[in-house]
Motif scaffolding. Structure first.
Motif, short mmCIF file in Angstrom:
data_model
loop_
_atom_site.label_atom_id
_atom_site.label_comp_id
_atom_site.label_asym_id
_atom_site.label_seq_id
_atom_site.Cartn_x
_atom_site.Cartn_y
_atom_site.Cartn_z
N GLY A 355 18.66 31.89 26.59
CA GLY A 355 17.56 31.08 26.10
C GLY A 355 16.23 31.71 26.43
O GLY A 355 16.15 32.76 27.07
N ALA A 356 15.16 31.05 26.01
CA ALA A 356 13.83 31.62 26.18
C ALA A 356 13.37 31.55 27.64
O ALA A 356 12.68 32.44 28.12
N GLU A 357 13.68 30.46 28.32
CA GLU A 357 13.16 30.26 29.66
C GLU A 357 14.23 30.40 30.74
O GLU A 357 13.91 30.70 31.88
N ARG A 358 15.47 30.13 30.39
CA ARG A 358 16.53 30.17 31.40
C ARG A 358 17.52 31.29 31.09
O ARG A 358 17.59 31.79 29.98
N THR A 359 18.28 31.65 32.12
CA THR A 359 19.32 32.64 31.96
C THR A 359 20.47 32.29 32.89
O THR A 359 20.27 31.65 33.93
N LEU A 360 21.66 32.66 32.49
CA LEU A 360 22.83 32.41 33.34
C LEU A 360 22.84 33.40 34.49
O LEU A 360 22.51 34.58 34.32
N PHE A 361 23.23 32.93 35.65
CA PHE A 361 23.35 33.78 36.83
C PHE A 361 24.78 33.68 37.33
O PHE A 361 25.31 32.59 37.54
N ARG A 362 25.41 34.85 37.53
CA ARG A 362 26.81 34.85 37.96
C ARG A 362 26.98 35.80 39.15
O ARG A 362 26.54 36.95 39.11
N LEU A 363 27.63 35.30 40.16
CA LEU A 363 27.94 36.06 41.37
C LEU A 363 29.45 36.19 41.47
O LEU A 363 30.16 35.19 41.51
N THR A 364 29.95 37.41 41.49
CA THR A 364 31.39 37.66 41.54
C THR A 364 31.73 38.47 42.77
O THR A 364 31.14 39.53 43.00
N ALA A 365 32.66 37.98 43.54
CA ALA A 365 33.12 38.69 44.74
C ALA A 365 34.61 38.95 44.62
O ALA A 365 35.38 38.07 44.21
N ARG A 366 35.01 40.15 44.95
CA ARG A 366 36.43 40.52 44.89
C ARG A 366 36.81 41.10 46.25
O ARG A 366 36.12 41.97 46.78
N ALA A 367 37.92 40.62 46.81
CA ALA A 367 38.34 41.03 48.15
C ALA A 367 39.86 41.06 48.22
O ALA A 367 40.54 40.40 47.43
N PRO A 368 40.41 41.81 49.17
CA PRO A 368 41.88 41.82 49.33
C PRO A 368 42.40 40.49 49.83
O PRO A 368 41.73 39.80 50.61
N VAL A 369 43.59 40.12 49.38
CA VAL A 369 44.20 38.86 49.83
C VAL A 369 44.43 38.90 51.33
O VAL A 369 44.15 37.94 52.04
N GLN A 370 44.95 40.03 51.81
CA GLN A 370 45.16 40.22 53.24
C GLN A 370 44.32 41.40 53.71
O GLN A 370 44.13 42.36 52.97
N GLU A 371 43.84 41.36 54.95
CA GLU A 371 42.91 42.36 55.43
C GLU A 371 43.50 43.77 55.44
O GLU A 371 42.81 44.74 55.24
N HIS A 372 44.81 43.88 55.68
CA HIS A 372 45.39 45.21 55.77
C HIS A 372 45.41 45.92 54.43
O HIS A 372 45.70 47.11 54.34
N ASP A 373 45.12 45.19 53.33
CA ASP A 373 45.06 45.83 52.02
C ASP A 373 43.65 46.26 51.68
O ASP A 373 43.39 46.73 50.58
N ALA A 374 42.72 46.17 52.66
CA ALA A 374 41.31 46.44 52.35
C ALA A 374 41.08 47.88 51.95
O ALA A 374 40.30 48.17 51.06
N THR A 375 41.78 48.84 52.58
CA THR A 375 41.54 50.24 52.25
C THR A 375 41.89 50.55 50.82
O THR A 375 41.18 51.26 50.11
N ALA A 376 43.02 50.00 50.35
CA ALA A 376 43.45 50.29 48.98
C ALA A 376 42.51 49.69 47.96
O ALA A 376 42.42 50.17 46.83
N LEU A 377 41.79 48.64 48.35
CA LEU A 377 40.97 47.95 47.38
C LEU A 377 39.63 48.62 47.14
O LEU A 377 38.94 48.34 46.18
N THR A 378 39.22 49.54 48.03
CA THR A 378 37.89 50.12 47.92
C THR A 378 37.71 50.92 46.64
O THR A 378 36.59 51.18 46.23
N THR A 379 38.82 51.33 46.00
CA THR A 379 38.70 52.11 44.77
C THR A 379 38.61 51.24 43.54
O THR A 379 38.40 51.73 42.44
N HIS A 380 38.77 49.92 43.69
CA HIS A 380 38.74 49.01 42.55
C HIS A 380 37.32 48.68 42.17
O HIS A 380 36.49 48.43 43.03
N MET A 381 37.02 48.62 40.91
CA MET A 381 35.73 48.17 40.42
C MET A 381 35.82 46.71 40.02
O MET A 381 36.87 46.25 39.56
#
Length: 397
Positions: A355-381
């Motif tokens: 619209g002319a005055e407003r705009t949608l704002f979206r915040l997206t966070a992606r994280a591993p389900v379990q912490e030990h999978d954090a290293t593998a997730l760093t390559t994901h976009m």
């Protein structure tokens, strides 16, 4: 204490070498004048060596280095005229100073030259080959000892300074952590309490019973804020994504913001760290919505996608013509980015024209389900499953 010990060892070694040279000179049965001259030369060489062995002298001006090295060189070679080979140990001091003060290539070259120059006194004094080699070896060894002990003292001093710097950095890091956690926790809680109190004020004349219920919720939020502050102070904090979604829904409703929450039951099985970080994302997202937007509707979803969880918070209240944020308004999104990055996650901020005055704002966070999978997730976009439209600005924070 360690620096003083290293300096004491260096000082003791220099004094011992001076003592050996003095004992050699005393064996010559020198007269008062020659003995005084020897002591003055020894004291001068000792003071110059202390200057060259001092931490930071290598960074002195070139003119200063030339003057002090020249003076030590003169005092190292001139007494050979008076005392012969009995003065030999002092030439080792000069060899060590060359290594300490000059660049590596020049220092080692002149060090070798200085050591070999001891052949000349041996030949002039008609000493045998063994005595001549002894003079050369003694000079080389003395130079290495002086250089090694001086460098060790300098390194100990640098290490002590580095440890002090690391301690200051650790304190600064802890202060930043504390400030970040307080921002994430109290910003949300205080905003919620403020909104609830405004709602209570409006409800008292018309609906006292509902007002009492809201006061009870204010008490719950305030107690939770107090508990959060205590956990921050102790460096330990656990938050549940599911409970934060429920609380966010209540707070947004109190602020007259229509809210839609879609969360899978599987989010209850998230790892502790992941759940805490994503709960923090919910808090920061809702706090920013309440403070910096004029939203009428908010959409929140949490879905499991393979070995990752995706949290999306969107609202329709970002005002395009709003004034720029104050530099003192906080660093919530930067804090969220660091938290997610630490566990192998990513953060995506999107502004979608609507619209002319407003705009949608979206915040997206992606994280591993379990912490030990954090290293593998760093390559994901992080993607939103759509093809970017013209005029749409996507920013990975």
């Amino acid at each position: 204490m360690v620096t003083r010990t290293a300096q004491g060892i260096l000082l003791a070694a220099l004094i011992c070498y001076l003592g050996i040279t003095l004992l050699n000179l005393l064996s010559l049965s020198l007269g008062a004048y020659d003995l005084t001259r020897a002591v003055v030369c020894l004291a001068s060489v000792f003071l110059l060596q202390l200057a060259h062995s001092a931490p930071g002298f290598a960074a002195a001006r070139t003119r200063t280095k030339v003057v002090t090295l020249t003076a030590q060189g003169v005092l190292s070679y001139l007494p050979f005229i008076w005392f012969g080979a009995y003065w030999g140990a002092m030439d080792g001091f000069f060899a060590g100073s060359l290594l300490l003060v000059l660049p590596a290539a020049a220092g080692w070259t002149l060090y070798a030259t200085t050591s070999l120059s001891m052949i000349i006194p041996g030949v002039l004094a008609h000493r045998g080959a063994v005595d001549t080699v002894y003079l050369v070896q003694t000079t080389a060894l003395t130079g290495l000892v002086v250089y090694g002990l001086s460098r060790l003292t300098n390194l100990v001093d640098q290490l002590t300074r580095a440890r002090a710097d690391l301690a200051r950095l650790a304190v600064s890091h802890e202060q930043l952590r504390f400030a970040r956690d307080l921002h994430d926790l109290l910003g949300y809680s205080l905003s919620a309490i403020s909104l609830k109190n405004e709602l209570v004020r409006r409800l008292i004349p018309t609906n006292p019973y509902r007002a009492c219920e809201e006061v009870d919720e204010v008490l719950v939020i305030s107690r939770q804020a107090l508990a959060d502050v205590r956990r921050v102070a102790s460096g330990y904090r656990q938050m549940s994504l599911a409970s934060e979604l429920s609380c966010a829904e209540s707070v947004l409703a109190a602020a007259d913001v229509s809210v839609t929450v879609e969360a899978e039951d599987a989010i209850d099985g998230l790892g502790l760290v992941t759940s805490t970080v994503l709960a923090t994302v919910v808090r920061e997202g809702v706090t920013n919505l309440l403070r910096h937007s004029k939203a009428s509707h908010c959409w929140i979803s949490a879905r499991i996608e393979g070995d990752a969880v995706r949290l999306t918070i969107a609202n329709d209240g970002l005002v395009v013509s709003s004034h720029p944020r104050s530099p003192h308004s906080g660093s919530g999104l930067g804090s969220l980015e660091r938290r997610l990055k630490d566990i192998g996650g990513r953060l995506l901020v999107q502004r979608l024209p609507d619209g002319a005055e407003r705009t949608l704002f979206r915040l997206t966070a992606r994280a591993p389900v379990q912490e030990h999978d954090a290293t593998a997730l760093t390559t994901h976009m992080i993607t939103d499953g759509e093809t970017p439209r013209p005029g749409r600005a996507d920013t990975v924070v």
